[in-house]
Design a protein around this motif. Structure first.
Motif, PDB file in Angstrom:
ATOM      1  N   MET A  30      34.583  29.495  73.174  1.00 16.82           N
ATOM      2  CA  MET A  30      35.798  29.058  72.538  1.00 16.82           C
ATOM      3  C   MET A  30      36.176  29.945  71.369  1.00 16.82           C
ATOM      4  SD  MET A  30      36.989  25.553  72.276  1.00 16.82           S
ATOM      5  CE  MET A  30      37.801  24.647  73.353  1.00 16.82           C
ATOM      6  N   ASP A  31      35.834  31.187  71.411  1.00 24.63           N
ATOM      7  CA  ASP A  31      36.202  32.106  70.360  1.00 24.63           C
ATOM      8  C   ASP A  31      37.578  32.695  70.588  1.00 24.63           C
ATOM      9  OD1 ASP A  31      33.954  32.446  68.416  1.00 24.63           O
ATOM     10  OD2 ASP A  31      32.877  32.718  70.300  1.00 24.63           O
ATOM     11  N   GLU A  32      38.237  32.322  71.681  1.00 32.22           N
ATOM     12  CA  GLU A  32      39.546  32.856  71.989  1.00 32.22           C
ATOM     13  C   GLU A  32      40.540  31.714  72.115  1.00 32.22           C
ATOM     14  OE1 GLU A  32      38.166  36.678  74.638  1.00 32.22           O
ATOM     15  OE2 GLU A  32      38.870  34.890  75.654  1.00 32.22           O
ATOM     16  N   ILE A  33      41.770  31.987  71.700  1.00 37.03           N
ATOM     17  CA  ILE A  33      42.839  31.016  71.825  1.00 37.03           C
ATOM     18  C   ILE A  33      43.942  31.667  72.627  1.00 37.03           C
ATOM     19  CG2 ILE A  33      44.579  29.693  70.588  1.00 37.03           C
ATOM     20  CD1 ILE A  33      42.709  29.626  68.222  1.00 37.03           C
ATOM     21  N   LYS A  34      44.442  30.951  73.620  1.00 36.50           N
ATOM     22  CA  LYS A  34      45.549  31.488  74.406  1.00 36.50           C
ATOM     23  C   LYS A  34      46.850  30.960  73.836  1.00 36.50           C
ATOM     24  CE  LYS A  34      42.944  32.197  78.562  1.00 36.50           C
ATOM     25  NZ  LYS A  34      42.805  31.989  79.967  1.00 36.50           N
ATOM     26  N   THR A  35      47.769  31.853  73.534  1.00 37.96           N
ATOM     27  CA  THR A  35      49.063  31.467  73.002  1.00 37.96           C
ATOM     28  C   THR A  35      50.023  31.258  74.157  1.00 37.96           C
ATOM     29  OG1 THR A  35      49.765  33.756  72.787  1.00 37.96           O
ATOM     30  CG2 THR A  35      48.667  32.779  70.875  1.00 37.96           C
ATOM     31  N   VAL A  36      51.229  30.854  73.835  1.00 38.31           N
ATOM     32  CA  VAL A  36      52.240  30.585  74.845  1.00 38.31           C
ATOM     33  C   VAL A  36      52.532  31.812  75.691  1.00 38.31           C
ATOM     34  CG1 VAL A  36      54.619  29.859  75.191  1.00 38.31           C
ATOM     35  CG2 VAL A  36      53.258  28.789  73.416  1.00 38.31           C
ATOM     36  N   GLU A  37      52.472  32.984  75.081  1.00 38.39           N
ATOM     37  CA  GLU A  37      52.765  34.215  75.807  1.00 38.39           C
ATOM     38  C   GLU A  37      51.574  34.676  76.635  1.00 38.39           C
ATOM     39  OE1 GLU A  37      52.979  34.398  72.198  1.00 38.39           O
ATOM     40  OE2 GLU A  37      54.976  33.555  72.337  1.00 38.39           O
ATOM     41  N   GLU A  92      48.813  35.604  75.585  1.00 41.78           N
ATOM     42  CA  GLU A  92      48.110  36.633  74.836  1.00 41.78           C
ATOM     43  C   GLU A  92      46.812  36.026  74.312  1.00 41.78           C
ATOM     44  OE1 GLU A  92      48.649  38.743  70.508  1.00 41.78           O
ATOM     45  OE2 GLU A  92      50.438  38.225  71.635  1.00 41.78           O
ATOM     46  N   VAL A  93      45.723  36.737  74.421  1.00 47.99           N
ATOM     47  CA  VAL A  93      44.443  36.237  73.957  1.00 47.99           C
ATOM     48  C   VAL A  93      44.249  36.665  72.508  1.00 47.99           C
ATOM     49  CG1 VAL A  93      41.949  36.302  74.295  1.00 47.99           C
ATOM     50  CG2 VAL A  93      43.473  36.343  76.274  1.00 47.99           C
ATOM     51  N   VAL A  94      43.921  35.685  71.662  1.00 45.76           N
ATOM     52  CA  VAL A  94      43.732  35.945  70.238  1.00 45.76           C
ATOM     53  C   VAL A  94      42.257  35.755  69.922  1.00 45.76           C
ATOM     54  CG1 VAL A  94      44.326  35.200  67.911  1.00 45.76           C
ATOM     55  CG2 VAL A  94      46.058  35.134  69.717  1.00 45.76           C
ATOM     56  N   GLU A  95      41.658  36.764  69.334  1.00 47.13           N
ATOM     57  CA  GLU A  95      40.255  36.703  68.937  1.00 47.13           C
ATOM     58  C   GLU A  95      40.165  35.999  67.581  1.00 47.13           C
ATOM     59  OE1 GLU A  95      36.296  37.150  69.620  1.00 47.13           O
ATOM     60  OE2 GLU A  95      37.849  37.893  70.952  1.00 47.13           O
ATOM     61  N   VAL A  96      39.420  34.894  67.533  1.00 50.80           N
ATOM     62  CA  VAL A  96      39.270  34.136  66.296  1.00 50.80           C
ATOM     63  C   VAL A  96      37.973  34.556  65.621  1.00 50.80           C
ATOM     64  CG1 VAL A  96      39.044  31.846  65.282  1.00 50.80           C
ATOM     65  CG2 VAL A  96      40.519  32.184  67.283  1.00 50.80           C
ATOM     66  N   PRO A  97      38.063  35.091  64.395  1.00 52.20           N
ATOM     67  CA  PRO A  97      36.834  35.454  63.677  1.00 52.20           C
ATOM     68  C   PRO A  97      35.956  34.215  63.477  1.00 52.20           C
ATOM     69  CG  PRO A  97      38.779  36.332  62.562  1.00 52.20           C
ATOM     70  CD  PRO A  97      39.266  35.418  63.631  1.00 52.20           C
ATOM     71  N   SER A  98      34.678  34.398  63.497  1.00 56.25           N
ATOM     72  CA  SER A  98      33.749  33.264  63.422  1.00 56.25           C
ATOM     73  C   SER A  98      33.929  32.443  62.151  1.00 56.25           C
ATOM     74  CB  SER A  98      32.311  33.755  63.544  1.00 56.25           C
ATOM     75  OG  SER A  98      32.019  34.656  62.498  1.00 56.25           O
ATOM     76  N   LYS A  99      34.341  33.075  61.047  1.00 56.22           N
ATOM     77  CA  LYS A  99      34.510  32.327  59.804  1.00 56.22           C
ATOM     78  C   LYS A  99      35.684  31.346  59.872  1.00 56.22           C
ATOM     79  CE  LYS A  99      37.133  35.979  57.452  1.00 56.22           C
ATOM     80  NZ  LYS A  99      37.135  36.899  56.322  1.00 56.22           N
ATOM     81  N   PHE A 100      36.615  31.537  60.821  1.00 56.48           N
ATOM     82  CA  PHE A 100      37.752  30.635  60.967  1.00 56.48           C
ATOM     83  C   PHE A 100      37.636  29.729  62.192  1.00 56.48           C
ATOM     84  CE2 PHE A 100      39.923  34.396  58.901  1.00 56.48           C
ATOM     85  CZ  PHE A 100      39.941  33.836  57.642  1.00 56.48           C
ATOM     86  N   LYS A 101      36.578  29.866  62.958  1.00 53.31           N
ATOM     87  CA  LYS A 101      36.431  29.152  64.223  1.00 53.31           C
ATOM     88  C   LYS A 101      36.562  27.642  64.044  1.00 53.31           C
ATOM     89  CE  LYS A 101      33.365  28.560  68.144  1.00 53.31           C
ATOM     90  NZ  LYS A 101      32.060  28.825  68.704  1.00 53.31           N
ATOM     91  N   LYS A 102      35.840  27.074  63.098  1.00 52.38           N
ATOM     92  CA  LYS A 102      35.858  25.624  62.888  1.00 52.38           C
ATOM     93  C   LYS A 102      37.248  25.153  62.456  1.00 52.38           C
ATOM     94  CE  LYS A 102      33.701  21.892  60.337  1.00 52.38           C
ATOM     95  NZ  LYS A 102      32.870  21.498  59.214  1.00 52.38           N
ATOM     96  N   LEU A 103      37.874  25.890  61.558  1.00 51.67           N
ATOM     97  CA  LEU A 103      39.202  25.528  61.078  1.00 51.67           C
ATOM     98  C   LEU A 103      40.228  25.544  62.219  1.00 51.67           C
ATOM     99  CD1 LEU A 103      41.139  24.900  58.720  1.00 51.67           C
ATOM    100  CD2 LEU A 103      41.364  27.355  58.406  1.00 51.67           C
TER     101      LEU A 103
END
Length: 136
Positions: free
Chosen positions: A1-8, A10-21
């Motif tokens: 779950m380190d990636e978030i898919k946006t509407v487009e 596009e895969v967004v890489e989430v840095p580990s320090k922001f993962k929980k947020l």
């Protein structure tokens, strides 16, 4: 779950320090996100709308915004609660549950930083539906 898919898609890489947020934000409802944005705006003295329109003309905007904007607060629902819920749902482009929660929570701030003309129009729609509204 380190990636978030946006509407487009596009895969967004989430840095580990922001993962929980990011996971907490993903789990929020639209109403909760709206409340969060308002809290952040007040806490840091910023406006989410101003970020989108930032540009060379934004330098003189704060003084003008204070005079030309208003906040719309639903103070009382009145006798026709369903009509008020419908008006809030339509005017703020919310889902039925979010609109009902706002109306049930009266007095509640519906929208902040609106142009005075738009705020007056929203207030008129709500008063026509039977609610009592305060412009601040």
């Amino acid at each position: 779950m380190d990636e978030i898919k946006t509407v487009e898609a596009e895969v967004v890489e989430v840095p580990s320090k922001f993962k929980k947020l990011v996971e907490e934000v993903e789990a929020m409802t639209v109403l909760e996100l709206s409340e969060l944005v308002k809290v952040l705006e007040k806490k840091f003295g910023v406006s989410a709308a101003a970020v989108a329109s930032a540009g060379p003309a934004a330098a003189g905007a704060p003084a003008e915004d204070a005079k030309s904007t208003a906040d719309v607060e639903l103070t009382e629902v009145g006798a026709s609660k369903i009509a008020v819920i419908k008006a809030v749902k339509e005017a703020l482009a919310l889902g039925l549950k979010e609109a009902k929660d706002l109306v049930d929570g009266a007095p509640s701030m519906l929208k902040t930083g609106m142009k005075k003309e738009d705020a007056a129009e929203l207030a008129k729609k709500l008063t026509d539906a039977g609610a009592k509204v305060t412009l601040k």
